[in-house]
Motif scaffolding. Structure first.
Motif, PDB file in Angstrom:
ATOM      1  N   ALA A  60       0.838  -1.193   0.000  1.00  0.00           N
ATOM      2  CA  ALA A  60       0.000   0.000   0.000  1.00  0.00           C
ATOM      3  C   ALA A  60       0.876   1.248   0.000  1.00  0.00           C
ATOM      4  N   PRO A  61       0.382   2.359  -0.568  1.00  0.00           N
ATOM      5  CA  PRO A  61       1.245   3.543  -0.770  1.00  0.00           C
ATOM      6  C   PRO A  61       1.433   4.429   0.455  1.00  0.00           C
ATOM      7  N   THR A  62       0.537   4.351   1.444  1.00  0.00           N
ATOM      8  CA  THR A  62       0.649   5.201   2.636  1.00  0.00           C
ATOM      9  C   THR A  62       0.268   4.384   3.857  1.00  0.00           C
ATOM     10  N   ARG A  63       0.688   4.872   5.014  1.00  0.00           N
ATOM     11  CA  ARG A  63       0.321   4.183   6.259  1.00  0.00           C
ATOM     12  C   ARG A  63      -1.195   4.209   6.466  1.00  0.00           C
ATOM     13  N   GLU A  64      -1.818   5.313   6.062  1.00  0.00           N
ATOM     14  CA  GLU A  64      -3.268   5.448   6.225  1.00  0.00           C
ATOM     15  C   GLU A  64      -4.023   4.402   5.414  1.00  0.00           C
ATOM     16  N   THR A  65      -3.655   4.252   4.122  1.00  0.00           N
ATOM     17  CA  THR A  65      -4.339   3.259   3.297  1.00  0.00           C
ATOM     18  C   THR A  65      -3.989   1.839   3.753  1.00  0.00           C
ATOM     19  N   ALA A  66      -2.749   1.628   4.192  1.00  0.00           N
ATOM     20  CA  ALA A  66      -2.346   0.309   4.677  1.00  0.00           C
ATOM     21  C   ALA A  66      -3.163  -0.091   5.900  1.00  0.00           C
ATOM     22  N   GLU A  67      -3.388   0.852   6.812  1.00  0.00           N
ATOM     23  CA  GLU A  67      -4.149   0.547   8.020  1.00  0.00           C
ATOM     24  C   GLU A  67      -5.612   0.251   7.685  1.00  0.00           C
ATOM     25  N   PHE A  68      -6.180   1.023   6.756  1.00  0.00           N
ATOM     26  CA  PHE A  68      -7.580   0.789   6.404  1.00  0.00           C
ATOM     27  C   PHE A  68      -7.758  -0.554   5.696  1.00  0.00           C
ATOM     28  N   ILE A  69      -6.934  -0.811   4.677  1.00  0.00           N
ATOM     29  CA  ILE A  69      -7.070  -2.055   3.924  1.00  0.00           C
ATOM     30  C   ILE A  69      -6.711  -3.253   4.801  1.00  0.00           C
ATOM     31  N   GLY A  70      -5.652  -3.096   5.623  1.00  0.00           N
ATOM     32  CA  GLY A  70      -5.251  -4.177   6.508  1.00  0.00           C
ATOM     33  C   GLY A  70      -6.290  -4.481   7.567  1.00  0.00           C
ATOM     34  N   GLY A  71      -7.136  -3.493   7.909  1.00  0.00           N
ATOM     35  CA  GLY A  71      -8.212  -3.724   8.863  1.00  0.00           C
ATOM     36  C   GLY A  71      -9.458  -4.293   8.226  1.00  0.00           C
ATOM     37  N   THR A  72      -9.552  -4.210   6.896  1.00  0.00           N
ATOM     38  CA  THR A  72     -10.724  -4.699   6.174  1.00  0.00           C
ATOM     39  C   THR A  72     -10.515  -6.131   5.687  1.00  0.00           C
ATOM     40  N   TYR A  73      -9.277  -6.440   5.260  1.00  0.00           N
ATOM     41  CA  TYR A  73      -8.949  -7.766   4.752  1.00  0.00           C
ATOM     42  C   TYR A  73      -7.904  -8.422   5.656  1.00  0.00           C
ATOM     43  N   VAL A  74      -7.491  -9.627   5.298  1.00  0.00           N
ATOM     44  CA  VAL A  74      -6.560 -10.399   6.129  1.00  0.00           C
ATOM     45  C   VAL A  74      -5.245 -10.590   5.382  1.00  0.00           C
ATOM     46  N   PHE A  75      -4.138 -10.206   6.020  1.00  0.00           N
ATOM     47  CA  PHE A  75      -2.809 -10.349   5.421  1.00  0.00           C
ATOM     48  C   PHE A  75      -1.838 -10.897   6.458  1.00  0.00           C
ATOM     49  N   ASP A  76      -0.822 -11.582   5.953  1.00  0.00           N
ATOM     50  CA  ASP A  76       0.269 -12.031   6.809  1.00  0.00           C
ATOM     51  C   ASP A  76       1.339 -10.956   6.934  1.00  0.00           C
ATOM     52  N   THR A  77       1.488 -10.152   5.863  1.00  0.00           N
ATOM     53  CA  THR A  77       2.498  -9.103   5.819  1.00  0.00           C
ATOM     54  C   THR A  77       1.918  -7.865   5.169  1.00  0.00           C
ATOM     55  N   VAL A  78       2.188  -6.698   5.756  1.00  0.00           N
ATOM     56  CA  VAL A  78       1.759  -5.418   5.188  1.00  0.00           C
ATOM     57  C   VAL A  78       2.989  -4.542   5.017  1.00  0.00           C
ATOM     58  N   ARG A  79       3.174  -3.993   3.807  1.00  0.00           N
ATOM     59  CA  ARG A  79       4.316  -3.133   3.536  1.00  0.00           C
ATOM     60  C   ARG A  79       3.842  -1.833   2.909  1.00  0.00           C
ATOM     61  N   VAL A  80       4.388  -0.719   3.378  1.00  0.00           N
ATOM     62  CA  VAL A  80       4.099   0.598   2.796  1.00  0.00           C
ATOM     63  C   VAL A  80       5.208   0.921   1.805  1.00  0.00           C
ATOM     64  N   VAL A  81       4.845   0.986   0.534  1.00  0.00           N
ATOM     65  CA  VAL A  81       5.816   1.208  -0.538  1.00  0.00           C
ATOM     66  C   VAL A  81       5.175   2.104  -1.597  1.00  0.00           C
ATOM     67  N   PRO A  82       5.965   2.791  -2.421  1.00  0.00           N
ATOM     68  CA  PRO A  82       5.380   3.543  -3.538  1.00  0.00           C
ATOM     69  C   PRO A  82       4.671   2.592  -4.507  1.00  0.00           C
ATOM     70  N   VAL A  83       3.450   2.938  -4.899  1.00  0.00           N
ATOM     71  CA  VAL A  83       2.689   2.139  -5.864  1.00  0.00           C
ATOM     72  C   VAL A  83       2.322   3.054  -7.025  1.00  0.00           C
ATOM     73  N   ARG A  84       2.832   2.731  -8.199  1.00  0.00           N
ATOM     74  CA  ARG A  84       2.599   3.571  -9.377  1.00  0.00           C
ATOM     75  C   ARG A  84       1.954   2.737 -10.477  1.00  0.00           C
ATOM     76  N   VAL A  85       0.948   3.317 -11.124  1.00  0.00           N
ATOM     77  CA  VAL A  85       0.215   2.639 -12.192  1.00  0.00           C
ATOM     78  C   VAL A  85       0.141   3.554 -13.406  1.00  0.00           C
ATOM     79  N   GLY A  86       0.503   3.016 -14.580  1.00  0.00           N
ATOM     80  CA  GLY A  86       0.368   3.738 -15.833  1.00  0.00           C
ATOM     81  C   GLY A  86      -0.481   2.931 -16.802  1.00  0.00           C
TER      82      GLY A  86
END
Length: 225
Positions: A60-86
């Motif tokens: 996920a690109p930010t701590r805020e989005t990581a916390e929201f998505i990580g609280g909605t779904y189930v993951f073993d590992t969560v990493r905050v990294v730049p995510v770019r889409v073209g």
């Protein structure tokens, strides 16, 4: 004037407008990309991966989005990294930390053509998504359009387009994940999976926060018209 959508029974409703790409690879890694043009957090993209050995990873690109998505779904590992889409002429290029992904969409079939006729206002209604849950299960095994999520949340998915994914190139930490393959076994992030055949879906996702649920100040969901 922006405001939080509310339901007396469910609490605030958050809406995400964008695209979900789901694909498998010959190495056994399955990838789910969320590319959100409108959301309570502004435009952003995130990637969920399930490795062949079963590890579920969120990029996920930010701590805020990581916390929201990580609280909605189930993951073993969560990493905050730049995510770019073209996106250029049906070719999608994604970089997300250790992941490098490129895929090309194909010509939509009959279901994609029918979904394009769904009005945006209708796709935003949870009642419509609930109505479409049974047809989705029959046509696309493993897919659900409504269900329970983490932290007492509920979710609804209103699809508005469906395109096949043809060519795929994917690398994780420099290792080639192989060519496109069915999403098999289904991913285990939440209550449902993506279509078994690699595909790109235009979708409105509505999330109802659980009792007492809140979102951070400045991350306010706008009600769709």
């Amino acid at each position: 004037m922006s405001r939080v959508c509310r339901s007396a029974a469910r609490g605030p409703l958050l809406r995400f407008e964008g695209w979900i790409a789901g694909l498998g690879t010959c190495s056994g890694t399955r990838v789910v990309l969320g590319h959100w043009q409108q959301s309570p957090f502004g435009p952003f993209s995130d990637v969920m991966l399930e490795r062949a050995e079963g590890e579920r990873l969120l990029l996920a690109p930010t701590r805020e989005t990581a916390e929201f998505i990580g609280g909605t779904y189930v993951f073993d590992t969560v990493r905050v990294v730049p995510v770019r889409v073209g996106v250029v002429d049906g070719t999608w290029t994604v970089t997300a930390g250790p992941l490098e992904l490129r895929f090309v969409t194909g010509r939509r079939g009959l279901l994609g053509i029918l979904l394009r006729a769904v009005p945006g206002a209708l796709a935003r209604r949870p009642a419509w998504s609930a109505l479409m849950d049974w047809p989705a299960r029959m046509l696309l095994p493993g897919v659900r359009t409504r269900g329970s999520a983490g932290a007492g949340r509920r979710e609804w998915y209103g699809a508005r387009d469906l395109q096949p994914i043809r060519a795929v190139s994917a690398f994780f930490a420099g290792a080639d994940l192989g060519s496109a393959a069915p999403v098999e076994p289904p991913v285990r992030f939440g209550f449902g999976s993506v279509p078994r055949k690699p595909s790109l879906t235009r979708v409105t996702t509505t999330v109802a926060l659980g009792p007492g649920g809140r979102i951070a100040e400045g991350s306010r969901s706008r009600c769709g018209k």
